[in-house]
Write a protein that holds these residues in place. Sequence first.
Motif, short mmCIF file in Angstrom:
data_model
loop_
_atom_site.label_atom_id
_atom_site.label_comp_id
_atom_site.label_asym_id
_atom_site.label_seq_id
_atom_site.Cartn_x
_atom_site.Cartn_y
_atom_site.Cartn_z
N PRO A 57 0.80 -1.22 0.00
CA PRO A 57 0.00 0.00 0.00
C PRO A 57 0.84 1.27 0.00
CG PRO A 57 -0.73 -1.51 1.71
CD PRO A 57 0.54 -2.04 1.19
N ALA A 59 3.73 1.82 -1.38
CA ALA A 59 4.53 2.05 -2.58
C ALA A 59 3.64 2.62 -3.68
CB ALA A 59 5.17 0.74 -3.06
N SER A 60 4.28 3.33 -4.63
CA SER A 60 3.46 3.87 -5.72
C SER A 60 3.09 2.77 -6.71
CB SER A 60 4.19 5.01 -6.41
OG SER A 60 5.47 4.61 -6.81
N ASP A 201 2.18 -0.60 -12.89
CA ASP A 201 1.24 -0.31 -11.80
C ASP A 201 1.49 1.09 -11.24
OD1 ASP A 201 -0.81 -0.99 -9.94
OD2 ASP A 201 0.74 -1.31 -8.44
N PHE A 301 -10.36 1.39 -12.21
CA PHE A 301 -11.16 2.43 -12.86
C PHE A 301 -12.65 2.20 -12.70
CE2 PHE A 301 -7.10 3.19 -14.80
CZ PHE A 301 -7.07 4.57 -14.84
N GLN A 304 -13.80 4.56 -10.10
CA GLN A 304 -13.77 5.93 -10.59
C GLN A 304 -14.97 6.22 -11.47
OE1 GLN A 304 -9.81 6.79 -11.68
NE2 GLN A 304 -10.39 8.50 -12.94
N ARG B 63 -4.94 8.80 -16.14
CA ARG B 63 -4.29 8.26 -14.94
C ARG B 63 -5.35 8.02 -13.89
NH1 ARG B 63 1.18 8.37 -14.63
NH2 ARG B 63 2.19 9.42 -16.35
N PRO B 64 -5.12 7.06 -12.99
CA PRO B 64 -6.12 6.81 -11.96
C PRO B 64 -6.31 8.01 -11.07
CG PRO B 64 -4.15 5.49 -11.61
CD PRO B 64 -4.03 6.10 -12.95
N ASP B 65 -7.53 8.20 -10.60
CA ASP B 65 -7.87 9.29 -9.71
C ASP B 65 -7.09 9.15 -8.41
OD1 ASP B 65 -9.36 11.41 -10.21
OD2 ASP B 65 -11.28 10.57 -9.57
N THR B 68 -9.50 8.54 -4.95
CA THR B 68 -10.01 7.25 -4.50
C THR B 68 -9.13 6.76 -3.36
OG1 THR B 68 -8.65 6.16 -6.12
CG2 THR B 68 -10.92 6.58 -6.74
N ASP B 69 -9.76 6.33 -2.30
CA ASP B 69 -8.95 6.07 -1.11
C ASP B 69 -8.11 4.83 -1.30
OD1 ASP B 69 -10.11 4.09 1.50
OD2 ASP B 69 -11.02 4.02 -0.49
N LEU B 73 -4.14 -3.34 0.70
CA LEU B 73 -4.05 -4.58 -0.05
C LEU B 73 -5.09 -4.69 -1.17
CD1 LEU B 73 -3.19 -7.35 2.50
CD2 LEU B 73 -1.73 -6.14 0.96
N GLY B 74 -5.73 -3.60 -1.51
CA GLY B 74 -6.66 -3.66 -2.63
C GLY B 74 -5.96 -3.33 -3.92
N THR B 75 -6.65 -3.51 -5.02
CA THR B 75 -6.04 -3.17 -6.29
C THR B 75 -5.93 -1.66 -6.41
OG1 THR B 75 -8.24 -3.47 -7.15
CG2 THR B 75 -6.62 -5.16 -7.66
N SER B 77 -4.81 0.27 -4.16
CA SER B 77 -3.72 0.80 -3.35
C SER B 77 -2.56 1.18 -4.23
CB SER B 77 -3.27 -0.25 -2.33
OG SER B 77 -2.66 -1.31 -2.99
N GLY B 78 -1.76 2.09 -3.72
CA GLY B 78 -0.63 2.56 -4.49
C GLY B 78 -1.10 3.37 -5.68
N GLY B 79 -0.18 3.69 -6.57
CA GLY B 79 -0.53 4.42 -7.78
C GLY B 79 -1.01 5.83 -7.47
N ARG B 116 2.54 13.15 -3.42
CA ARG B 116 3.04 12.13 -2.51
C ARG B 116 4.18 12.68 -1.66
NH1 ARG B 116 2.85 6.57 -2.54
NH2 ARG B 116 1.07 5.97 -3.78
#
Lengths: 323, 208
Positions: A57, A59-60, A201, A301, A304, B63-65, B68-69, B73-75, B77-79, B116
């Motif tokens: 979580p 990490a980017s 990712d 997405f 979103q 790019r992803p928003d 969004t919280d 461990l969800g998809t 997360s991160g980004g 970030r």
Amino acid sequence: MATNMDRRRNNAPSGGTHAPVFARTLREPEYLQTLRPTRARGQNELRRIYLQTGIVPSASGSAYLEIPSSTSISSSTLIKPASSLKIVASIQGPKPLPRSAPFSPSLLLTTTVKFAPFATRQRRGYIRDSTERDLGVHLETALRGVIIGERWPKSGVEVVLTILEGDEDGWWGDAHASGSGWGLLNVLAGCITVASAAITDAGIDCVDMVCGGVAALVRNPDSKDGKDLIKILDPCPVEHRDIVAACAVGYLASRDEVTEIWMKGDVGSDPDALIEGATHASVGSLSVVKEVLLESLQAKFQKQIENSQGAQKRKAEDVEMTG
Amino acid sequence: MAVPSIALPGQLLGSADKYFPGPGTHIHESSIYASIAGPVLTSPTPKTTSTTTKPSPLLSIQRPDTSTDPGILGTGSGGGGTILPEVNSVVLALITRLGPRFATCEILVINDVVCRESFQGQIRREDIRATEKDKIKMEESFRVGDLVRGTVISLGDQSNYYVSTSENEFGVVVARSEEGRLMFPVSWKEFRDPVTGRAEARKAAKPF
């Protein structure tokens, strides 16, 4: 070894990470050979790959890769039948460079590869050794060719890979199987694949997705004189007694470009065939990476899209106040 | 050829003479390819100077928003949040140091996206306001701890982005008085403490 000791931790005794098997306790020498795992899949068939992105979580971008061993663990022996490969990749950044760093017009890439202390048959230290640094350099060349660094001026990105379980150099039953380095090629290919998934990712601009693949030349165990060689994809070093040559590549499938080659052993007169085999193996792992990334994208997405639709609906439901 | 709805890096999106490459794409051998993973957006190109032909649509990848919280461990997360300041982007920055010639700040928000990591920025004395540049005094414009809205005018040197507040909308948005109370702006160069009524000099941003 003494120079590579970590003085800040309680070091475990150096040596094995698995229960020792004493040759004297075996009933007869042939018995050991019956336990040896053999390759059950076809020559062009890869091991199954498990991949997941977005697992760290903080990490980017991150990814986890596992190539589980296909052979089941038998209860009659303590010898591990085959090793599996487990790698975690996490991406830190892109973030601004430290104050002391000189100006850089493009993204600075740093790769760190570290074996967990329990990752291999021989216990690893906490400090990176030459093998790990070597893997890091190989990985960096593989990734440097795909990242569009000019899009991220004055920033750096760290690719941190932890190998939780590394492919073995040979079967645990063989006394002197370790040290040949065949397993490292599989580890490198896995590192390239998982790092590429993590970079995608993280949303760092790339020209393509780089994927790792390995091909090897092994002596055919069925032949009489043992001289004819066969080419196999994704060799599991445990399953082959005689690997003659092996090659790992980092391959960009849609551009048909190779960013990294690592070849080992006596390739013979036709190295191109081995490289081509490795690219075929990387295309195989690419299909897994694509599926996984598409799945995670859809999940990312979906929320979103739902949010934006919900906002529109709410707006439509708003009633204008009239006096 | 139809444009795919969702793309992965290296995926062919279309020919370069039919579309313009937008963010998240790149050109290779006169075709547009995706360079990040995400849904493909086609938008009409904003009118640029003297295009005689009909402008091609702009291809870009979303790019992803960041709002969004990031679930554990969800998809999701991160980004997200990994954007860099660019020239002309509007930023919110915290003043960290005042010098005689420039103020140092930490850029926290870029174009309404929270970063970030913060970026180091610099507001030079002559970039604080547009008029009477020679009469600007640093201590009458900013104080350490002020939150400033500004625009990036240059990527700057090795460590600093150059920020300017020389427009009416730019300047201090949140300031605290010497007693530590939040102040309100009363003019373009003055903030006032709500309790003591004492005025302090700042380069104030024009409220919307």
